[in-house]
Design an enzyme around this catalytic site. Structure first.
Site, PDB file in Angstrom:
ATOM      1  N   ASP A 140       0.780  -1.333  -0.003  1.00 33.68           N
ATOM      2  CA  ASP A 140      -0.010  -0.094  -0.071  1.00 33.68           C
ATOM      3  C   ASP A 140       0.860   1.298  -0.106  1.00 33.68           C
ATOM      4  O   ASP A 140       2.103   1.119   0.198  1.00 33.68           O
ATOM      5  CB  ASP A 140      -1.015   0.101   1.202  1.00 33.68           C
ATOM      6  N   SER A 141       0.194   2.415  -0.334  1.00 32.38           N
ATOM      7  CA  SER A 141       1.077   3.597  -0.107  1.00 32.38           C
ATOM      8  C   SER A 141       1.307   4.018   1.401  1.00 32.38           C
ATOM      9  O   SER A 141       2.214   4.650   1.521  1.00 32.38           O
ATOM     10  CB  SER A 141       0.278   4.768  -0.997  1.00 32.38           C
TER      11      SER A 141
ATOM     12  N   TYR B 139      -1.072   8.410  -3.019  1.00 31.56           N
ATOM     13  CA  TYR B 139      -1.071   8.069  -4.457  1.00 31.56           C
ATOM     14  C   TYR B 139      -2.481   8.658  -5.054  1.00 31.56           C
ATOM     15  O   TYR B 139      -2.389   8.948  -6.265  1.00 31.56           O
ATOM     16  CB  TYR B 139      -1.211   6.561  -4.531  1.00 31.56           C
TER      17      TYR B 139
ATOM     18  N   CYS C  34      -4.172  -1.775  -2.064  1.00 27.95           N
ATOM     19  CA  CYS C  34      -4.428  -0.208  -2.396  1.00 27.95           C
ATOM     20  C   CYS C  34      -5.342   0.062  -3.353  1.00 27.95           C
ATOM     21  O   CYS C  34      -5.210  -0.589  -4.598  1.00 27.95           O
ATOM     22  CB  CYS C  34      -3.109   0.526  -2.569  1.00 27.95           C
TER      23      CYS C  34
ATOM     24  N   THR D 277      -6.353   2.500  -5.083  1.00 27.60           N
ATOM     25  CA  THR D 277      -5.937   3.525  -6.072  1.00 27.60           C
ATOM     26  C   THR D 277      -4.859   2.671  -6.892  1.00 27.60           C
ATOM     27  O   THR D 277      -5.103   2.876  -8.219  1.00 27.60           O
ATOM     28  CB  THR D 277      -4.946   4.618  -5.472  1.00 27.60           C
TER      29      THR D 277
ATOM     30  N   GLU E 256      -3.146   9.069   8.084  1.00 25.29           N
ATOM     31  CA  GLU E 256      -1.626   9.019   8.306  1.00 25.29           C
ATOM     32  C   GLU E 256      -1.255   9.659   9.582  1.00 25.29           C
ATOM     33  O   GLU E 256       0.013   9.325   9.963  1.00 25.29           O
ATOM     34  CB  GLU E 256      -1.014   9.409   6.976  1.00 25.29           C
TER      35      GLU E 256
ATOM     36  N   CYS F 145     -11.111   2.569   0.078  1.00 25.04           N
ATOM     37  CA  CYS F 145      -9.539   2.926   0.092  1.00 25.04           C
ATOM     38  C   CYS F 145      -9.425   2.041   1.405  1.00 25.04           C
ATOM     39  O   CYS F 145     -10.102   2.145   2.294  1.00 25.04           O
ATOM     40  CB  CYS F 145      -9.492   4.446   0.479  1.00 25.04           C
TER      41      CYS F 145
ATOM     42  N   HIS G 292      -7.325   2.791   3.588  1.00 27.49           N
ATOM     43  CA  HIS G 292      -7.267   3.524   4.717  1.00 27.49           C
ATOM     44  C   HIS G 292      -8.481   3.895   5.625  1.00 27.49           C
ATOM     45  O   HIS G 292      -8.297   3.798   6.828  1.00 27.49           O
ATOM     46  CB  HIS G 292      -6.650   4.960   4.516  1.00 27.49           C
TER      47      HIS G 292
HETATM   48  N1  DGL Z   1      -4.871   3.253   0.807  1.00 23.11           N
HETATM   49  C1  DGL Z   1      -4.819   3.751  -0.547  1.00 23.11           C
HETATM   50  C2  DGL Z   1      -6.076   3.078  -1.283  1.00 23.11           C
HETATM   51  O1  DGL Z   1      -6.850   2.074  -1.064  1.00 23.11           O
HETATM   52  C3  DGL Z   1      -4.491   4.855  -0.879  1.00 23.11           C
HETATM   53  C4  DGL Z   1      -3.967   6.045  -0.292  1.00 23.11           C
HETATM   54  C5  DGL Z   1      -3.303   7.026  -0.890  1.00 23.11           C
HETATM   55  O2  DGL Z   1      -3.956   8.131  -1.306  1.00 23.11           O
HETATM   56  O3  DGL Z   1      -2.065   7.093  -1.218  1.00 23.11           O
HETATM   57  O4  DGL Z   1      -6.469   3.862  -2.153  1.00 23.11           O
END
Ligand code: DGL
Length: 266
Positions: free
Chosen positions: A7-8, A39, A70, A72, A147, A185, A187
């Site tokens: 993941d990012s 990302y 992730c 994205t 974050e 997402c 997160h």
């Molecule tokens: N956790 C990532 C997702 O599921 C995105 C986080 C980011 O924007 O870097 O899209």
């Protein structure tokens, strides 16, 4: 079996947690590309470059199966990632749409995701393929708040209230009767309680973590030894390892002892 999870940032730990519960005998490698996050605010080409280099790194460390935890990167760069590495890859948009498919009775779903995921319409497309109507809402402030560790924070609560009110309004305008809210997402499950408190009880909040773990389990059936003892999970981050250890332990629900700093370029 060594499973790489990428993941990012911290968000993918929600998927790693589900994987560790479901397939405890596997070895795990987790990479959070924290230096290049978010990302979700970047272009397809940039996300593809970052995601492909991250995937290559995990394979160079021994990953034999890769979970792109992730949305994205899964929405924008799954083909580029598959082209970049020689091991099987599973993305979380398909599994998130599968979770919505299983959950929804009205066949109308709401999706919260990053701006890049929403612009790609990956969820709307995946949902349409399952006979679901989806309204997607970009929530770009949520990843930085997570974050930062601002989970139970009044600012986060207010941001969520505004995003959810706008999303419900979009659903009303489109005459949808949603019964499912997809956290598109990785997160966002860290904000699940706050989100559940803010939406009507008729709306079930779901994410892709458990469905992803179940799908990995099925894909690997027979390919790994159920009786094997797992080695220690290895964690890698491209920025502050101290922050990763502290916040990551909280998000993973178990202590993270060691994190290696890696440089994947810019
Ligand atoms: N956790 C990532 C997702 O599921 C995105 C986080 C980011 O924007 O870097 O899209």
């Amino acid at each position: 079996m060594k499973i790489g999870v990428f993941d990012s940032g911290f968000g993918g730990l929600t998927v790693l947690r589900a994987l560790m519960d479901r397939i405890p005998e596997a070895d795990y490698l987790y990479l959070g590309d924290t230096a290049r996050l978010p990302y979700g605010a970047k272009s397809r080409a940039t996300v593809a470059r970052y995601a492909a280099s991250s995937a290559k790194f995990l394979v160079s460390e021994g990953a034999e199966f890769l979970v792109i935890a992730c949305n994205t990167a899964s929405a924008l760069a799954l083909d580029e990632i598959r082209d970049a590495i020689p091991v099987p890859v599973l993305g979380v948009v398909e599994t998130g749409a599968n979770a919505a498919d299983v959950n929804s009775t009205t066949r109308d779903v709401l999706v919260m995701a990053t701006a890049a995921t929403v612009e790609s319409h990956a969820y709307a497309i995946a949902c349409a393929g399952r006979n679901l109507r989806a309204i997607e809402k970009a929530c770009p402030l949520l990843v930085p708040l997570v974050e930062e560790g601002w989970i139970d924070h009044p600012v986060t609560a207010e941001v969520l209230r505004i995003y959810l009110a706008e999303l419900m309004e979009q659903a009303r305008e489109a005459a949808l009767t949603p019964d499912t809210l997809v956290l598109g997402c990785t997160h966002y499950p860290l904000l699940r309680e706050q989100i559940e408190r803010a939406v009507p009880q008729t709306l079930q909040v779901i994410d892709s973590a458990a469905v992803t773990a179940a799908q990995v389990d099925r894909r690997l059936a027979g390919a790994h030894n159920r009786a094997a003892a797992a080695g220690p999970t290895r964690f890698f981050a491209t920025d502050s390892v101290a922050k990763f250890r502290t916040l990551g332990s909280r998000f993973l629900g178990r202590p993270i002892e060691a994190v290696d700093l890696v440089d994947l370029g810019s």
